[in-house]
Design an enzyme around this catalytic site. Structure first.
Site, PDB file in Angstrom:
ATOM      1  CB  CYS A 270      32.708  40.397  37.384  1.00  0.00           C
ATOM      2  SG  CYS A 270      31.138  40.355  38.303  1.00  0.00           S
ATOM      3  CG  HIS A 322      33.611  37.554  40.723  1.00  0.00           C
ATOM      4  ND1 HIS A 322      33.852  38.727  40.064  1.00  0.00           N
ATOM      5  CD2 HIS A 322      34.635  36.707  40.393  1.00  0.00           C
ATOM      6  CE1 HIS A 322      34.972  38.620  39.360  1.00  0.00           C
ATOM      7  NE2 HIS A 322      35.467  37.408  39.543  1.00  0.00           N
ATOM      8  CG  HIS A 334      38.375  37.054  37.106  1.00  0.00           C
ATOM      9  ND1 HIS A 334      38.033  36.597  38.369  1.00  0.00           N
ATOM     10  CD2 HIS A 334      39.731  37.124  37.105  1.00  0.00           C
ATOM     11  CE1 HIS A 334      39.131  36.377  39.083  1.00  0.00           C
ATOM     12  NE2 HIS A 334      40.162  36.690  38.342  1.00  0.00           N
TER      13      HIS A 334
END
Length: 362
Positions: A270, A322, A334
């Site tokens: 990520c 994240h 993402h």
């Protein structure tokens, strides 16, 4: 006999006396006519040339050819107003325009001989008109009302408009001045604008380039990346947000790999994905991991989000584990799954439940 000879000499003298002026007099009209014909032809050629209009050295391309009416140049209204930074509202029913720029408000009904400027009447040399579906207005009147100066060169049928210049933008990092908005061969002018240099932004070419004028009257293009200048505008921010999302989508489906190296693009996790997108698109260097990325920029509320803002979530037992990029319309760009790779998903459900903060970095 002698008397007749004297009389003949007098007649010949008289004829010679008047012959030269007569010949010169006859020749003069012929030369004048030739010169006049040449002047008429030259003027006709000049009058047939299209009118060229330049604003701060950049040629404008009007929607239709300008007209000259009683010595006044009339041009399409929208391009003229907007090129000089004015916002235009047009009422087709009443044929009325309202133009605003800074503290100026100009109201004009096409066809009338006067307009209203901040509540005061001002006269036009020639009324505006509608021709072939285009609304034409006097170029000099509009430009000078907006604070510009106008110079007309009849020999070349050229109009030069010089807008009032405020060198409002500061260079933060040395940036190359280029002859065109790209980094291709031949675009470099060889001049580096140093930090602290003031420039005037003529226009935003796109998300990546600004057209500028320097204080020493040099014209060119510089990078619009945030690190180079302090220039900001809502339109540029919107363009840059769109550019970020468009660039990120190029990696659609790229496999997810936890701990992926940020030096390659075959796989992402990520934060390496976010780091790559911001670095390549806007030249913004973000930290490697999401926890540290959440310390960059300024915090924004969830109801203030715009495309390009960073969204941070709890994950793997971490307060922040994240990160994704807000893509607008309640969506996130993402990567977190080997099955999905890079993709766009809804900012809802588990993501709303695990949302921690949002940060704005440009």
């Amino acid at each position: 006999m002698k008397k007749n000879q004297n009389l003949l000499l007098l007649v010949l003298a008289a004829s010679l006396l008047y012959a030269a002026p007569a010949q010169a007099e006859a020749g003069a009209p012929a030369q004048s006519a030739s010169q006049t014909q040449g002047q008429v032809q030259s003027q006709a050629q000049t009058d047939s040339k299209p009118i060229a209009i330049y604003l701060d050295g950049r040629q404008l391309e009007p929607e239709t050819q300008p007209l000259i009416v009683d010595g006044t140049v009339l041009v399409p209204m929208r391009g003229l107003f907007e090129a000089q930074g004015a916002e235009l509202v047009w009422n087709g029913a009443s044929k009325t325009l309202i133009a605003t720029k800074d503290d100026l408000t100009l109201t004009y009904r096409v066809g009338e001989a006067s307009a209203d400027l901040n509540g005061k009447p001002v006269n036009l040399s020639v009324p505006g008109r509608i021709s072939d579906g285009y609304t034409l207005v006097p170029l000099r009147f509009v430009s000078e009302t907006l604070g510009s100066t106008v110079k007309w060169t009849p020999e070349t049928r050229t109009v030069h408009i010089s807008s009032p210049v405020n060198y409002e933008t500061t260079v933060l990092w040395g940036v190359n001045l280029r002859s065109r908005p790209d980094t291709g061969e031949g675009s470099a002018t060889g001049e580096l604008l140093p930090a602290g240099k003031q420039v005037h932004v003529i226009r935003e070419v796109d998300a990546h380039w600004l057209e500028v004028r320097t204080e020493d009257q040099k014209h060119g293009y510089i990078s619009a990346k945030p690190k180079y200048t302090d220039y900001k505008s809502p339109s540029l921010i919107e363009r840059q947000g769109e550019a970020l999302i468009a660039y990120g989508k190029q990696y659609w489906g790229t496999p997810y790999e936890f701990g992926a190296s940020p030096d390659q693009t075959n796989t992402f996790d990520c934060s390496s994905f976010v780091k790559r997108v911001f670095q390549d698109t806007l030249g913004i260097e973000l930290p490697r991991v999401s926890y540290n990325q959440a310390k960059v920029g300024q915090e924004v509320g969830i109801d203030e989000l715009r495309p390009g803002d960073l969204l941070f979530f709890s994950s793997r037992g971490l307060d922040i584990g994240h990160v994704g990029i807000y893509a607008g319309d309640n969506q996130i760009l993402h990567t977190y799954s080997k099955k999905l790779g890079v993709h766009i998903g809804e900012f809802s459900g588990q993501w709303k439940d695990r949302f921690v903060t949002a940060r704005r970095v440009f």
